[in-house]
Design a protein around this motif. Structure first.
Motif, PDB file in Angstrom:
ATOM      1  N   TRP A  47      50.321  32.682  33.380  1.00  0.00           N
ATOM      2  CA  TRP A  47      49.045  32.797  34.080  1.00  0.00           C
ATOM      3  C   TRP A  47      48.893  31.802  35.234  1.00  0.00           C
ATOM      4  CZ3 TRP A  47      44.961  33.405  29.552  1.00  0.00           C
ATOM      5  CH2 TRP A  47      45.241  34.589  28.844  1.00  0.00           C
ATOM      6  N   GLY A  48      49.869  30.920  35.392  1.00  0.00           N
ATOM      7  CA  GLY A  48      49.778  29.942  36.473  1.00  0.00           C
ATOM      8  C   GLY A  48      48.558  29.049  36.349  1.00  0.00           C
ATOM      9  N   THR A  49      48.325  28.523  35.141  1.00  0.00           N
ATOM     10  CA  THR A  49      47.072  27.809  34.886  1.00  0.00           C
ATOM     11  C   THR A  49      47.020  26.410  35.495  1.00  0.00           C
ATOM     12  OG1 THR A  49      47.921  27.045  32.747  1.00  0.00           O
ATOM     13  CG2 THR A  49      46.616  29.089  32.766  1.00  0.00           C
ATOM     14  N   SER A  50      48.116  25.964  36.108  1.00  0.00           N
ATOM     15  CA  SER A  50      48.034  24.687  36.821  1.00  0.00           C
ATOM     16  C   SER A  50      47.099  24.798  38.027  1.00  0.00           C
ATOM     17  CB  SER A  50      49.426  24.234  37.274  1.00  0.00           C
ATOM     18  OG  SER A  50      50.035  25.215  38.093  1.00  0.00           O
ATOM     19  N   PHE A  51      46.861  26.028  38.477  1.00  0.00           N
ATOM     20  CA  PHE A  51      45.909  26.266  39.570  1.00  0.00           C
ATOM     21  C   PHE A  51      44.482  26.212  39.030  1.00  0.00           C
ATOM     22  CE2 PHE A  51      43.559  28.861  42.628  1.00  0.00           C
ATOM     23  CZ  PHE A  51      44.024  28.353  43.833  1.00  0.00           C
ATOM     24  N   TRP A  52      43.597  25.492  39.707  1.00  0.00           N
ATOM     25  CA  TRP A  52      42.187  25.355  39.342  1.00  0.00           C
ATOM     26  C   TRP A  52      41.982  24.775  37.932  1.00  0.00           C
ATOM     27  CZ3 TRP A  52      39.594  30.500  41.434  1.00  0.00           C
ATOM     28  CH2 TRP A  52      39.452  30.400  42.830  1.00  0.00           C
ATOM     29  N   ALA A  53      42.910  23.935  37.502  1.00  0.00           N
ATOM     30  CA  ALA A  53      42.739  23.200  36.246  1.00  0.00           C
ATOM     31  C   ALA A  53      42.439  24.108  35.053  1.00  0.00           C
ATOM     32  CB  ALA A  53      41.637  22.147  36.394  1.00  0.00           C
ATOM     33  N   GLN A  54      43.190  25.204  34.941  1.00  0.00           N
ATOM     34  CA  GLN A  54      42.942  26.164  33.864  1.00  0.00           C
ATOM     35  C   GLN A  54      43.901  26.012  32.686  1.00  0.00           C
ATOM     36  OE1 GLN A  54      42.994  30.020  35.759  1.00  0.00           O
ATOM     37  NE2 GLN A  54      41.084  29.650  36.871  1.00  0.00           N
ATOM     38  N   ARG A  55      44.686  24.935  32.694  1.00  0.00           N
ATOM     39  CA  ARG A  55      45.675  24.748  31.633  1.00  0.00           C
ATOM     40  C   ARG A  55      45.003  24.697  30.259  1.00  0.00           C
ATOM     41  NH1 ARG A  55      47.900  20.830  28.559  1.00  0.00           N
ATOM     42  NH2 ARG A  55      50.125  21.078  28.049  1.00  0.00           N
TER      43      ARG A  55
ATOM     44  N   ASN B  85      33.272  34.840  42.684  1.00  0.00           N
ATOM     45  CA  ASN B  85      34.365  33.997  42.238  1.00  0.00           C
ATOM     46  C   ASN B  85      35.574  34.869  41.910  1.00  0.00           C
ATOM     47  OD1 ASN B  85      35.563  31.538  41.638  1.00  0.00           O
ATOM     48  ND2 ASN B  85      33.793  30.821  40.470  1.00  0.00           N
ATOM     49  N   PHE B  86      36.734  34.239  41.711  1.00  0.00           N
ATOM     50  CA  PHE B  86      37.965  34.984  41.503  1.00  0.00           C
ATOM     51  C   PHE B  86      38.559  34.647  40.143  1.00  0.00           C
ATOM     52  CE2 PHE B  86      37.678  34.520  46.146  1.00  0.00           C
ATOM     53  CZ  PHE B  86      37.688  35.864  46.507  1.00  0.00           C
ATOM     54  N   MET B  87      38.739  35.675  39.337  1.00  0.00           N
ATOM     55  CA  MET B  87      39.342  35.507  38.024  1.00  0.00           C
ATOM     56  C   MET B  87      40.850  35.312  38.171  1.00  0.00           C
ATOM     57  SD  MET B  87      39.072  35.351  34.757  1.00  0.00           S
ATOM     58  CE  MET B  87      37.337  35.788  34.551  1.00  0.00           C
ATOM     59  N   ASN B  88      41.418  34.545  37.264  1.00  0.00           N
ATOM     60  CA  ASN B  88      42.862  34.351  37.225  1.00  0.00           C
ATOM     61  C   ASN B  88      43.559  35.708  37.134  1.00  0.00           C
ATOM     62  OD1 ASN B  88      45.511  34.089  35.875  1.00  0.00           O
ATOM     63  ND2 ASN B  88      45.009  31.921  35.752  1.00  0.00           N
ATOM     64  N   PRO B  89      44.398  36.074  38.142  1.00  0.00           N
ATOM     65  CA  PRO B  89      44.994  37.420  38.138  1.00  0.00           C
ATOM     66  C   PRO B  89      45.970  37.656  37.001  1.00  0.00           C
ATOM     67  CG  PRO B  89      45.878  36.098  39.935  1.00  0.00           C
ATOM     68  CD  PRO B  89      44.741  35.321  39.358  1.00  0.00           C
TER      69      PRO B  89
END
Length: 693
Positions: free
Chosen positions: A196-204, A221-225
Motif C-alpha cells: 500500500w506504500g504506507t510510508s506516504f502520508w504517515a500511514q504505516r 481528500n485522496f484515499m490510498n490507492p
C-alpha cells in the motif's frame, strides 16, 4: 489460480428433448392464483420451457422466524411442471424479510460514512455478517430439502445479482473480515505496508488490527490507492465467499442439480471480478440490458462476447434481458421494432443456449412496475407479446436444427478485458478522470467490426495468447508474470496491439519506473516520459491532437521521447510547437523476436481506430476483409466440436438495408427479404441465421 468447476448444464424434464431454454423470472406471488392458469396458457403459446422462481420471495416462504410456507410454491411448481415448463429455483436469499432486519439490524450494510442502509429496496444485507449468513444458509437448507426430489426443478439460481446494491460495506463486520483477508493475502503487516506504500502520508501500520476499510476521509481528500484496490478485491471475494457458502449448502443436499448465479456483464458492469467468479459456477449466467442509441447492437455483442470468454466458450445462460424499456434510467427508451427478437438472437449468436427475461408478467405495483416484461400491461394483444411468441418459435427452429451445444467459433483477434485494471483506473488521483479501462475495449471491438472482423472479448486470465492477434487496451495493471507472458507471446510470433495507459503499474498499483509502459518497453519499442491529458476546462486548453494519418486523439496522449532502433513510426502528431507534441510519435510498430507489436499512444476512439487499423494490420501481415461494406454486417459463427454443424448469424449494424451472400439453409430470418437462393436483404434491426452446408 483456483480450479474451475466442472461444466454442468440444466437438463430437460423427463420425456423432453434438449432444446434452447426460453422464459424468464416469474413472480406468481405478485398475483392472485386465478392468474396462474392464464400465465401457463400464455407460456405454452410463447413456447416458454423454463422460468426462474422465488428470487425475491423470502418473506413469502419464511413468513416469520423459522416458520416456512411452501404450499403456494408447491402449487405453482406443480402446475408449471405438468405443463412441461421447468423451474430454475432461486435460493430466495437476495433480500431479507422485514421481520429479520427488525430483529437483527446488525445485518444491514453501512456506507463509507457509517450510515445504515435501511430496508425498503433490496439487497440490504452485508456479506460478512455471521448473523445474516446463519439465516440465509438455514433458508438454503430448507429450500434444498424441500425440492431435492422435485423432478421439475432443474437448477439452482443462487441469490441474485450479487453486489448490485451491496458491493461495498464499511461496517465493523467488514473491517474484521478485511483484516483477515489482508492477513491471508500478505502474511505480514510489513507486506501490507509495502503493497500500500504506507510510508506516504504517515500511514504505516504496526498490526493487522490497524487496518480499516476506506471509510469517509473528507471531501476532496485522496484515499490510498493500494488500499482502495485491495478493498475492491476483498469486496468481490467477500460476496463470492457468501455465494460459495450458499452454493455448497444447496449442493450438499441436491448434488444432481447444477448451480449458477447471475452476473452483470456490460460495458459498465464491473462491481465484481466476474472472470474470477466464473470458476465457481456450474454454468455461467448473465443479466444484460441494452444501451439505447447507435451503439446498441455493438455493445450487446461486446458484452455477450465477454460472457463467452468468461464461460471459456461453453454455452451460457442469458438469465435476464428486457423485451423493451427498463425503469431505472433517467429516460427509459423503448426498443425499436425488431430489436426484441434481434437482441435475443445476438446473445444466442455469441454462445447463449438460454434466453430469459425480467420478467414474465409486468408488475402492477412496486419500483419496477414500468419495467417491460414478456406479458406487458397491454396484455396478450400487444406487439411485445407477439414478439415474444415469434422469438419462441425462432428458438424452437434453432433447436430442431441442432444449434444447442455448438460453441462460438474462435476469432483470429482477442481483445483483453481486465476487471482489476478497471478498478485501478477508477481512482480519483490519476492523470485524468476521462480515461478508464472499460471504455477502450468497446472502441476496439467496434473498430474491428467496422473492418468486418468480429473479435473475441477475453479476460486477462484466459488464453488470449493463443490468438493470432491480441489487443491490450488500457490494461493499466501488469504484474511481472503478465509482463513476461506478453514478452513470450510476441517473441514467439504473436501480433500485439498495446495502447496508452497499459502497463503503468504492477498488481499493487506501484508504478513501473524508467518511463511508460514500464514493464514492457522492450516489447512496444517506445519510451514515454509524461502523460498529456486533454480537456476543455479552461480557455486555450489542449482539447485534441491531430495525427498525420487523419485521426484525432482526445483525452490522453503519451509524450513519447524515444523509440527503439528497429521501430517504425506509423503516425505522429501535428500540433503547435508550444504544446511540445508536434512530430511526437503517436502510433509505432516494433518487431520483437519473431512477432510484432503496434503501440497506440493516445485515445483515438472508434473512428480513429477504424482509420488507423488497416495500415497497422498491413504492417503486421494480418489479413482482413477489403470490401468497402464489410463492416455493415456483424457476422458470427457457431459450430459443433466435430465441425459438422455450423450456424452463421448475420446482423444489420446500420440504418439502411444491407445485402448479404450466403451458402446454406435459412433457419431463422427477421426483417429479411430473400432476393435469390443465396442472397438476402436485411433491414435495420434484422437478422438472418443460416445453417451451413
Amino acid at each position: 489460480m483456483s480450479t474451475r468447476r466442472t461444466y454442468r448444464w440444466p437438463q430437460p424434464l423427463d420425456g423432453q428433448r434438449q432444446r434452447l431454454w426460453y422464459g424468464g423470472d416469474y413472480n406468481p406471488d405478485q398475483w392472485p392464483e386465478e392468474i396462474w392458469d392464464d400465465d401457463i396458457r400464455l407460456m405454452r403459446k410463447a413456447k416458454v420451457n423454463l422460468v426462474s422462481l422465488g428470487i425475491f420471495s423470502w418473506a413469502k416462504i419464511e413468513t416469520s422466524d423459522g416458520v416456512f410456507d411452501f404450499d403456494w410454491l408447491d402449487r405453482i411448481v406443480g402446475k408449471l411442471g405438468k405443463a412441461g415448463i421447468a423451474v430454475d429455483m432461486a435460493s430466495a436469499t437476495a433480500s431479507p424479510p422485514m421481520w429479520l432486519t427488525q430483529k437483527h439490524p446488525e445485518v444491514l450494510w453501512r456506507d463509507e460514512r457509517g450510515d445504515i442502509c435501511w430496508p425498503g429496496a433490496r439487497q440490504h444485507w452485508r456479506p460478512t455478517s455471521p448473523v445474516f449468513r446463519e439465516y440465509a444458509l438455514r433458508l438454503c437448507r430448507q429450500m434444498a430439502e424441500h425440492f431435492k426430489d422435485n423432478p421439475y426443478v432443474v437448477s439452482w439460481h443462487v441469490s441474485n445479482e450479487y453486489g448490485c446494491h451491496n458491493r461495498f460495506d464499511y461496517s465493523d463486520d467488514a473491517m474484521c473480515a478485511f483484516q483477515k483477508w489482508c492477513k491471508a493475502r500478505y502474511g505480514t503487516i510489513e507486506a501490507v505496508n509495502d503493497a500500500w506504500g504506507t510510508s506516504f502520508w504517515a500511514q504505516r501500520m504496526n498490526d493487522f488490527s490497524e487496518i480499516i476499510p476506506p471509510r469517509f476521509i473528507g471531501e476532496g481528500n485522496f484515499m490510498n490507492p493500494g488500499k482502495l484496490l485491495d478493498f475492491k478485491r476483498f469486496s468481490s471475494d467477500a460476496l463470492k465467499d457468501f455465494y460459495k457458502a450458499e452454493r455448497d449448502t444447496l449442493a450438499q443436499i441436491t448434488p444432481d442439480k447444477p448451480l449458477t448465479t447471475n452476473f452483470m456483464v456490460s460495458t459498465g458492469g464491473t462491481p465484481l471480478d466476474y472472470d474470477d467468479w466464473g470458476d465457481e459456477v456450474d454454468f455461467v449466467s448473465n443479466d444484460h440490458y441494452f444501451v439505447p442509441g447507435e451503439q446498441h447492437l455493438d455493445e450487446l455483442a461486446w458484452s455477450a462476447s465477454l460472457v463467452d470468454g468468461i464461460a471459456r466458450k461453453k454455452p451460457w445462460f442469458l438469465m435476464e434481458n428486457s423485451t423493451g424499456a427498463v425503469n431505472w434510467r433517467p429516460v427509459n427508451y423503448r426498443k425499436e421494432p425488431g430489436q426484441t427478437v434481434r437482441d435475443a438472437l445476438a446473445h444466442v449468436a455469441m454462445g447463449a443456449d438460454a434466453v430469459c427475461y425480467f420478467q414474465w408478467r409486468q408488475s402492477r405495483a412496486g419500483a419496477e412496475k414500468f419495467h417491460s416484461a414478456m406479458v406487458p400491461h397491454a396484455g396478450e394483444n400487444s406487439q411485445i407479446f407477439r414478439d415474444v411468441c415469434e422469438l419462441g418459435d425462432d428458438l424452437r427452429k434453432l433447436s430442431e436444427a441442432g444449434l444447442e451445444g455448438t460453441e462460438l467459433k474462435k476469432s483470429s483477434v482477442a481483445i483483453v478485458f481486465d476487471y482489476q485494471s478497471e478498478w485501478a483506473t477508477e481512482h480519483s488521483a490519476n492523470p485524468t478522470q476521462k480515461v478508464r479501462h472499460f471504455t477502450e475495449p468497446l472502441d476496439w471491438f467496434r473498430a474491428f467490426a467496422d473492418l468486418g472482423i468480429t473479435a473475441d472479448m477475453v479476460p486477462m486470465r484466459s488464453d488470449w495468447d493463443t490468438y493470432e492477434v491480441a489487443v491490450l487496451p488500457c490494461v493499466y495493471l501488469l504484474s511481472e508474470v503478465d509482463s513476461n507472458r506478453i514478452r513470450r507471446y510476441v517473441s514467439n510470433g504473436g501480433k500485439l496491439f498495446v495502447t496508452y495507459y497499459t502497463g503503468i503499474s504492477d498488481e499493487h498499483d506501484h508504478v513501473w519506473l524508467g518511463g511508460y509502459p514500464g514493464s514492457i518497453r522492450d516489447v512496444v519499442g517506445v519510451r514515454s516520459e509524461e502523460f498529456t491529458p486533454m480537456g476543455d476546462d479552461f480557455p486555450g486548453a489542449l482539447d485534441h491532437l491531430n495525427l498525420s494519418n487523419g485521426a484525432v486523439a482526445h483525452d490522453l496522449a503519451d509524450w513519447i521521447t524515444s523509440t527503439s532502433p528497429d521501430a517504425t513510426v506509423l503516425a505522429a502528431y501535428q500540433a503547435e510547437e508550444r504544446t511540445g507534441m508536434n512530430d511526437v510519435p503517436a502510433i509505432v510498430v516494433n518487431p520483437f523476436g519473431t512477432g510484432k507489436c503496434v503501440y497506440v499512444g493516445c485515445k483515438l476512439g472508434r473512428d480513429g481506430l477504424r482509420l488507423s487499423l488497416p495500415q497497422a494490420l498491413d504492417e503486421m501481415g494480418v489479413g482482413y476483409p477489403r470490401e468497402a461494406d464489410a463492416g455493415h454486417v456483424l457476422r458470427v459463427e457457431r459450430k459443433s466440436e466435430d465441425g459438422r454443424r455450423t450456424f452463421l448469424f448475420y446482423f444489420n449494424r446500420g440504418d439502411d438495408d444491407v445485402k448479404v451472400e450466403f451458402e446454406g439453409e435459412i433457419v431463422v430470418s427477421s426483417l429479411v427479404q430473400s432476393e435469390t437462393r443465396n442472397t438476402a436483404s436485411i433491414s435495420p434491426n434484422g437478422v438472418l441465421i443460416v445453417k451451413g452446408q
